[in-house]
Design an enzyme around this catalytic site. Structure first.
Site, mmCIF file in Angstrom:
data_model
loop_
_atom_site.group_PDB
_atom_site.id
_atom_site.type_symbol
_atom_site.label_atom_id
_atom_site.label_comp_id
_atom_site.label_asym_id
_atom_site.label_seq_id
_atom_site.Cartn_x
_atom_site.Cartn_y
_atom_site.Cartn_z
ATOM 1 N N TYR A 12 78.360 -38.834 57.719
ATOM 2 C CA TYR A 12 78.432 -37.475 57.183
ATOM 3 C C TYR A 12 77.613 -37.359 55.910
ATOM 4 O O TYR A 12 77.310 -38.364 55.258
ATOM 5 C CB TYR A 12 79.881 -37.034 56.929
ATOM 6 C CG TYR A 12 80.557 -37.733 55.767
ATOM 7 C CD1 TYR A 12 80.503 -37.187 54.487
ATOM 8 C CD2 TYR A 12 81.261 -38.916 55.948
ATOM 9 C CE1 TYR A 12 81.133 -37.816 53.417
ATOM 10 C CE2 TYR A 12 81.895 -39.545 54.893
ATOM 11 C CZ TYR A 12 81.827 -38.999 53.627
ATOM 12 O OH TYR A 12 82.440 -39.617 52.572
ATOM 13 N N CYS A 13 77.232 -36.128 55.598
ATOM 14 C CA CYS A 13 76.545 -35.813 54.341
ATOM 15 C C CYS A 13 77.061 -34.438 53.908
ATOM 16 O O CYS A 13 78.261 -34.188 53.985
ATOM 17 C CB CYS A 13 75.026 -35.870 54.506
ATOM 18 S SG CYS A 13 74.340 -34.735 55.721
ATOM 19 N N VAL A 14 76.179 -33.545 53.500
ATOM 20 C CA VAL A 14 76.595 -32.197 53.117
ATOM 21 C C VAL A 14 76.267 -31.201 54.225
ATOM 22 O O VAL A 14 77.116 -30.428 54.640
ATOM 23 C CB VAL A 14 75.933 -31.755 51.792
ATOM 24 C CG1 VAL A 14 76.263 -30.296 51.467
ATOM 25 C CG2 VAL A 14 76.374 -32.658 50.654
#
Length: 121
Positions: free
Chosen positions: A85-87
């Site tokens: 995951y990231c943003v």
């Protein structure tokens, strides 16, 4: 000339869309797996400042820009399920492609990424 324009249009549309390499997992599915002690390997591909500001419990920080430098360390997880995951999903998608190209078979992207995780709290 029409053919060139068509090719340019296709190339630009491909470059403008996020990479979709891996399957996805919902925040609820991830939470259920974590509660049942079946948590996958969770990798936060954001930078250190983002990670320190808040992350999913148990997540390993491997910034997307450094993913290729950490492949040897990550090899131990090659056969396990990995959630990235990231943003926005862009960095996580790029990291997923890199891992899949390196032979990782069970790579998934967190739906909604970190903002989705925070919103579900």
């Amino acid at each position: 000339m029409k053919r060139i324009n068509l090719v340019l249009l296709v190339v630009l549309s491909v470059l403008g869309t996020p990479l979709l390499a891996a399957d996805s997992i919902s925040v609820n599915e991830l939470k259920q797996a974590m509660q049942a002690d079946r948590a996958p390997i969770i990798i936060d591909v954001r930078n250190e400042d983002e990670y320190l500001a808040g992350h999913i419990p148990g997540a390993i920080m491997v910034p997307a820009k450094q993913m290729d430098q950490h492949l040897d360390m990550l090899k131990q997880y090659r056969k396990q399920e990995i959630v990235l995951y990231c943003v926005s999903g862009r960095r996580a998608s790029a990291a997923a492609t890199l891992l899949e190209d390196a032979g990782f078979k069970k790579v998934r992207l967190l739906e909604g990424n970190y903002p989705g995780w925070e919103a579900a709290q």
